[in-house]
Design an enzyme around this catalytic site. Structure first.
Site, PDB file in Angstrom:
ATOM      1  N   GLU A 140       0.819  -1.205   0.000  1.00 56.82           N
ATOM      2  CA  GLU A 140       0.000   0.000   0.000  1.00 56.82           C
ATOM      3  C   GLU A 140       0.856   1.259   0.000  1.00 56.82           C
ATOM      4  OE1 GLU A 140      -3.126   0.048  -0.439  1.00 56.82           O
ATOM      5  OE2 GLU A 140      -3.816  -1.960   0.077  1.00 56.82           O
ATOM      6  N   ARG A 175       0.608   3.759  -3.273  1.00 60.50           N
ATOM      7  CA  ARG A 175      -0.046   5.028  -3.008  1.00 60.50           C
ATOM      8  C   ARG A 175       0.960   6.156  -2.792  1.00 60.50           C
ATOM      9  NH1 ARG A 175      -5.684   3.932   0.229  1.00 60.50           N
ATOM     10  NH2 ARG A 175      -5.704   1.666   0.147  1.00 60.50           N
ATOM     11  N   ASP A 233      -5.113 -10.137  -7.721  1.00 63.18           N
ATOM     12  CA  ASP A 233      -5.395  -9.286  -8.869  1.00 63.18           C
ATOM     13  C   ASP A 233      -4.185  -8.654  -9.546  1.00 63.18           C
ATOM     14  OD1 ASP A 233      -4.982  -7.744  -6.615  1.00 63.18           O
ATOM     15  OD2 ASP A 233      -6.783  -6.527  -6.822  1.00 63.18           O
ATOM     16  N   GLU A 239     -12.280   0.033  -9.907  1.00 64.24           N
ATOM     17  CA  GLU A 239     -11.921  -0.932 -10.954  1.00 64.24           C
ATOM     18  C   GLU A 239     -12.844  -0.899 -12.169  1.00 64.24           C
ATOM     19  OE1 GLU A 239      -9.800  -1.766  -7.408  1.00 64.24           O
ATOM     20  OE2 GLU A 239     -11.987  -1.724  -7.682  1.00 64.24           O
TER      21      GLU A 239
END
Length: 648
Positions: free
Chosen positions: A203, A207, A347, A520
């Site tokens: 993360e 980010r 994913d 998404e």
């Protein structure tokens, strides 16, 4: 105004899924560390007492008046939906006791030519409303709760600028120079990573590091974004380098697979606090775009080499038909379990394969090979069809490829339509791509799959009362399942029919009905629009945007919130505005409604947090792929011996 208090309500069939969501669902909001995880499902509901509903009902009239005034102030009642057509205000249920307006054509009016620039400006207005709420009530905090108008630091003192850094490039693209100046000043004077705090490696990379690197890139290519003083031009790059050097400690595991977390002050990596200490495969393998770009900017090869080694270790485990389990041990570099899914924890491994190939201008064909192998595996093992309307479903295999098929799609899976289209065309317009000598039967099949998956994902929105998708959707399928490898079935359901029978193919369970403002689906709509040029994808995006405004706006100017149940109107609030609402969801809407020469897809790659990086020639810095794949047999098993004996 009251708001819903989260509580854990796990309800999954798979034992491992129940365990992991039980762990992540127990966060109360008072813990130290990072509670906002893009790649982990958040499955807890909200208490919905009758008193709360009555309070909402009493407030509808007052709130509608307040929101009408807010929309007038923002200019959202001035004909955003169509050009030259009189607009009306359609009252709707708001979130957390709120009510909001929606653009609508008055009865009897004829729809005129769509003014996409006005629609794009409406997205900018939504961003400004979100940002102003954060500035006034949560500035500097890493979390922002728009209903209660409070914030929370992830690390003391002073936080990490989680929301600020994640939104930098969105402000640049929207030319919000005033807001950007304020954010830049905070980054320059306040942002410090010298904190005794463990943060999630993935993360923080996608980010924070991604946000800083993309801001550095965009200030070079967008007019008016550079600071007046040349001495300040490298601010974002300097902060990115400082952060990356601290993150390097995560890669100091015995295997080279990064630890799930790292302590920023010391750079010490730590194993996952859940999942038996295993790292998420998606998290460990979705750091490469950021580290490779940083290596290219600085000329420092260790960023490249550390991130690249992760893919080698993962690939050396062997993956049947290119599909990898969703957990891997950082200490041993071996997979844990056999669960296969392209939702949470799986994913972005697949996303970063094809994007690494394009990032380095197709000079690393190893990643194209891995992507093609994986996509073929998806078609063979995971693509099935719903029972009546034949919607294309990208399902899961909780017990491995030889186990049962679970007809469930996380909203996270909806990155795939756009990624498949990108892989087929390289980011070119479809007309141009079809002229290439590389275009053939596979690319045609891939585009068909992308279109059908896109329709399935849009159906997740159209099937609910709010017009917003749940976190997870299940499907009615045939028994035994009809698989793509047997026959390609075109969808029969018309998702534009509001009360159509197609809706029975979709199943939304109570524990899955929340919406976290995820990007998404609009991400894939953006890719599909850019690549096909078909207005349908823009129109679908506008429908989604209207639903977000109608049902998630906070009437007191706090911004927008995630919601707890997409199946009821008004939906109860979760009182949280995710950083990716600003970094991804609104950015993709803005790009979807804008001109195609902004961030052309054949010249950039977007990381999994929608931060754009340029495609570059690695040979200019003498970088190249530093590993080779172990040979495979016909089923994808590793061949380690000359005699051709598979080790898998």
């Amino acid at each position: 105004m009251s708001f819903a208090v989260p509580r854990n309500l796990p309800n999954f069939e798979n034992a491992q899924r129940r365990f992991e969501d039980n762990v992540w669902g127990k966060f109360t909001g008072n813990e130290k560390g990072l509670p906002m995880y893009k790649d982990k499902p958040a499955n807890y509901g909200a208490k919905r007492g009758s008193g709360m509903w009555l309070r909402r009902k009493r407030n509808i009239g007052l709130v509608a008046l307040v929101v009408f005034g807010l929309f007038y102030w923002l200019g959202w009642l001035g004909g955003a939906a169509t050009e030259g057509v009189e607009q009306g205000k359609k009252a709707g249920g708001g979130s957390g006791g709120g009510s909001s307006g929606s653009w609508s054509i008055l009865p009897g009016a004829k729809k005129g030519k769509v003014d996409w620039e006005k629609r794009r400006e409406s997205v900018k207005d939504a961003f400004l409303l979100s940002w102003k709420g954060y500035q006034e009530h949560g500035w500097g905090f890493d979390e922002y709760h728009p209903v209660s108008q409070k914030g929370r630091f992830m690390a003391e003192p002073g936080g990490l600028g989680w929301i600020i850094v994640d939104a930098l490039d969105t402000m640049m693209l929207m030319n919000l120079t005033k807001e950007l100046k304020h954010a830049r000043e905070w980054v320059s004077t306040t942002l410090s990573y010298d904190k005794q705090q463990d943060v999630n490696t993935f993360e923080t990379t996608i980010r924070m590091l991604g946000g800083l690197l993309s801001a550095h890139y965009l200030q070079e290519i967008l007019p008016g974004m550079k600071p007046e003083s040349a001495n300040e031009e490298d601010l974002y790059l300097e902060k990115a380098t400082d952060l990356a050097d601290r993150l390097m400690g995560a890669y100091e595991s015995p295997s080279g697979v990064p630890w799930a977390s790292v302590i920023l002050k010391t750079g010490k990596g730590e194993a996952s606090h859940a999942d038996g200490g295993a790292s998420s495969t998606a998290e460990a393998t979705s750091l490469q775009l950021e580290m490779k770009y940083l290596a290219y900017l600085t000329g420092e090869s260790h960023y490249w080499e550390k991130a690249e080694k992760v893919i080698k270790v993962v690939d050396n485990n062997g993956a049947r038909d290119g599909l990898v389990p969703i957990f891997i041990y950082a200490d041993r570099g071996e997979f844990r379990g056999s669960e296969i899914r392209l939702g949470s924890r799986g994913d972005s491994y697949y996303e970063y394969l094809i994007k690494q190939y394009y990032q380095t201008q197709k000079q690393e064909p190893i990643y194209l090979d891995m992507w093609n192998e994986a996509l073929a595996g998806v078609k063979k093992h995971l693509i099935t069809y719903s029972k009546d309307s034949h919607f294309t479903v990208l399902a899961e295999r909780p017990a491995g490829l030889d186990g049962h098929l679970h007809p469930k799609m996380d909203h996270l899976v909806c990155f795939m339509p756009g990624t498949i289209a990108l892989s087929a065309t390289g980011g070119l317009n479809l007309t141009e791509a079809k002229k290439l000598p590389t275009w053939g039967k596979q690319q045609e099949e891939d585009m068909l799959l992308a279109r059908e998956l896109m329709k399935t994902c849009m159906g997740m929105y159209r099937v609910t009362a709010t017009g917003l998708a749940p976190e997870i959707t299940h499907f009615e399928i045939y028994d035994p399942p009809k698989m793509m490898r047997q026959e390609i079935l075109p969808s029969l359901g018309d998702i534009s029919v509001e009360d159509g029978d197609w809706k029975t193919d979709y199943i939304i369970k109570p524990a899955d009905s929340h919406n976290l403002q995820r990007p998404e689906t609009v991400e894939s709509l953006f890719y599909m629009w850019r690549i096909t040029g078909e207005d349908m994808y823009r129109e679908w995006g506008w429908d989604m945007f209207e639903s977000f405004v109608k049902h998630t706006i906070i009437e007191n100017g706090g911004g927008f919130t995630s919601i707890d149940d997409v199946t009821v109107v008004p939906p109860p609030s979760r009182d949280n505005m995710e950083s990716f609402w600003l970094a991804e969801t609104l950015k993709y809407f803005y790009l979807l409604f804008g001109p195609n020469d902004i961030l052309p897809l054949d010249q950039i790659v977007l990381n999994t947090e929608a931060h754009p990086f340029p495609r570059f020639d690695p040979s200019k810095k003498r970088f190249k792929t530093g590993w080779k794949r172990i040979p495979r047999d016909g089923k994808g098993g590793l061949v380690r011996e000359k005699g051709g004996v598979s080790s898998v």
